[in-house]
Enzyme design. Sequence first.
Site, PDB file in Angstrom:
ATOM      1  NE  ARG A  51      63.221  46.883  59.452  1.00  0.00           N
ATOM      2  CZ  ARG A  51      64.111  46.029  59.963  1.00  0.00           C
ATOM      3  NH1 ARG A  51      65.300  45.625  59.398  1.00  0.00           N
ATOM      4  NH2 ARG A  51      63.837  45.217  61.111  1.00  0.00           N
ATOM      5  CD  GLU A 215      63.173  46.925  86.856  1.00  0.00           C
ATOM      6  OE1 GLU A 215      62.339  47.071  86.338  1.00  0.00           O
ATOM      7  OE2 GLU A 215      64.180  46.550  86.709  1.00  0.00           O
ATOM      8  CG  HIS A 239      67.137  54.349  84.722  1.00  0.00           C
ATOM      9  ND1 HIS A 239      66.982  55.462  83.835  1.00  0.00           N
ATOM     10  CD2 HIS A 239      66.852  53.288  84.640  1.00  0.00           C
ATOM     11  CE1 HIS A 239      66.613  54.573  82.856  1.00  0.00           C
ATOM     12  NE2 HIS A 239      66.326  53.586  83.192  1.00  0.00           N
ATOM     13  CE  LYS A 329      65.575  44.245  84.695  1.00  0.00           C
ATOM     14  NZ  LYS A 329      64.881  45.123  84.305  1.00  0.00           N
TER      15      LYS A 329
HETATM   16  C1  BG6 Z   1      64.847  50.461  81.698  1.00  0.00           C
HETATM   17  C2  BG6 Z   1      65.512  49.244  81.775  1.00  0.00           C
HETATM   18  O1  BG6 Z   1      65.576  51.783  81.492  1.00  0.00           O
HETATM   19  O2  BG6 Z   1      64.097  50.797  82.829  1.00  0.00           O
HETATM   20  C3  BG6 Z   1      64.925  48.205  82.152  1.00  0.00           C
HETATM   21  O3  BG6 Z   1      66.013  49.077  80.553  1.00  0.00           O
HETATM   22  C4  BG6 Z   1      63.851  48.475  83.606  1.00  0.00           C
HETATM   23  O4  BG6 Z   1      65.451  46.893  82.472  1.00  0.00           O
HETATM   24  C5  BG6 Z   1      63.313  49.683  83.404  1.00  0.00           C
HETATM   25  O5  BG6 Z   1      62.891  47.445  83.984  1.00  0.00           O
HETATM   26  C6  BG6 Z   1      62.511  50.121  84.885  1.00  0.00           C
HETATM   27  O6  BG6 Z   1      61.611  51.163  84.488  1.00  0.00           O
HETATM   28  P1  BG6 Z   1      60.458  51.521  85.547  1.00  0.00           P
HETATM   29  O7  BG6 Z   1      59.908  52.862  85.106  1.00  0.00           O
HETATM   30  O8  BG6 Z   1      59.337  50.612  85.165  1.00  0.00           O
HETATM   31  O9  BG6 Z   1      61.145  51.618  87.019  1.00  0.00           O
END
Ligand code: BG6
Length: 486
Positions: A51, A215, A239, A329
């Site tokens: 935008r 994570e 995932h 997380k």
């Molecule tokens: C994303 C999620 O699809 O994947 C995130 O929305 C997550 O919350 C991320 O942190 C993790 O990806 P990677 O490749 O860092 O493991």
Amino acid sequence: MASRIIPVEDFDLIIFGATGDLARRKILPGLLRRFIAGQMPPGARIVGSARTDMDADTFRADIRAAVAEYDPARADHPELDRFLSVIDYVPLDANEPGGWDRLRAALRPGVIRAAYFSVAPGLFGALARGMAEHGLADGDTRIVVEKPFGHDLASARALNAMLSGHFSEGQIYRIDHYLGKETVQNLMAVRFANILFEPLWNAHSVDHVQITVAETVGVAGRGDYYDKAGAMRDMVQNHLLQLLCMIAMEPPYHFDPDAVRDEKLKVLRALTPVDPGDIVRGQYRAGGDVPGYAADVGHSSRTESFVALKVRLANWRWQGTPFYLRTGKRLRARASEIAVVFRTPPHSIFDAAEPPQANELVIRLQPDEGIDLKVMIKEPGPGGMRLVQVPLDMSFAEALGEDGAELPDAYERLIMDVIRGNQTLFMRGDEVETAWAWTDPIVAAWEAGAERPQPYDAGSAGPEAAAELMRRDGRRWRGIAEVRTG
Ligand code: BG6
């Protein structure tokens, strides 16, 4: 071992949402790396669109800043200027009529056209319609759609129906970037290019499978989205289920997009409803300097930042083998892996005090991508027959020498697959819907109930109840920090 770079055909790539976080962090730096590697043909063009009303030079300066921030090793690369010279910018508001003619004029007829929808899902419809109405949806056009692909079955169906009103399924590339990770594809090579594992790849020999995506990051910065999604929608529905499919699927008859996706779909269809007692939800609380989830999202919340669950597949191959999934997380380490834990030998011939331990095949997604097979051997030295478990560890970076040291990022690989017209590593509409059909009742039960997720300390391995989920079955999670970082 030299890795082969096979250039793709000439293309025009439109990036909608080109000033957004994903474009700046992943897509544009990834394209730069493919450009440097010689995979982008010299004529290929990239047209950023968003935008913000600015000219191409301002946009190029912003990309230069993004490269400095997210790929500093290439900030002064001699090819950077040449890369920037193939980039154009067209301001466009998906909900307004202006801009489309300019966009069309910036594109070339007769070359592959790809449009990356790196925007909020609420804009997918307007973009798809705008492309179709302005003659940008013909057969050689592909669209790349980012997750989240819906937030439940009904919204995913509506999205699929809307997109298929303008594009055929063969033109729609639904990204799950986990499928672009090197090791995930290697999983298929390990399973289907070796005879070693397949005879054992079933409930007779596999005790259980563990899939962990841990994570260290929290949700600060994207709390608005995350708080409506939670770990189940954000990570498990896509995932982790995709990883589960790769592990559990039958051999496809050919490494061909629909053959692979047909087999993955069968896995998703075989998922049984999860017993509420087989799920643990958690939410991180403050630890040390790290704020808790509520502080990160700005209010008290019942959304889970951690989930662990025991999943079963109702089919011949996996009857009796549970799959334990966990993701969260603010955990102890960034470590993603799949561990296939085999059964112990039916009888031990050794009088050793310690009976043989189960073999484990560990597929490390990150960090330090590689494969580790745990086997029993005799402990070296005199003093009788003592058994010890040792790893046969293959780090891809080590095994592949310099070429393995920097594997292409998932986004780089997937964008090149879009240009090649290869949908193998993209989710088909029916896969996404089937995954939601399984996820929906789990989330609905949480939303209807009053229970709060269990608190866990930032920097821990998650709530104690997750460990108990395994313990009560006589099993244990692999330690999150066990993954090598060297
Ligand atoms: C994303 C999620 O699809 O994947 C995130 O929305 C997550 O919350 C991320 O942190 C993790 O990806 P990677 O490749 O860092 O493991």
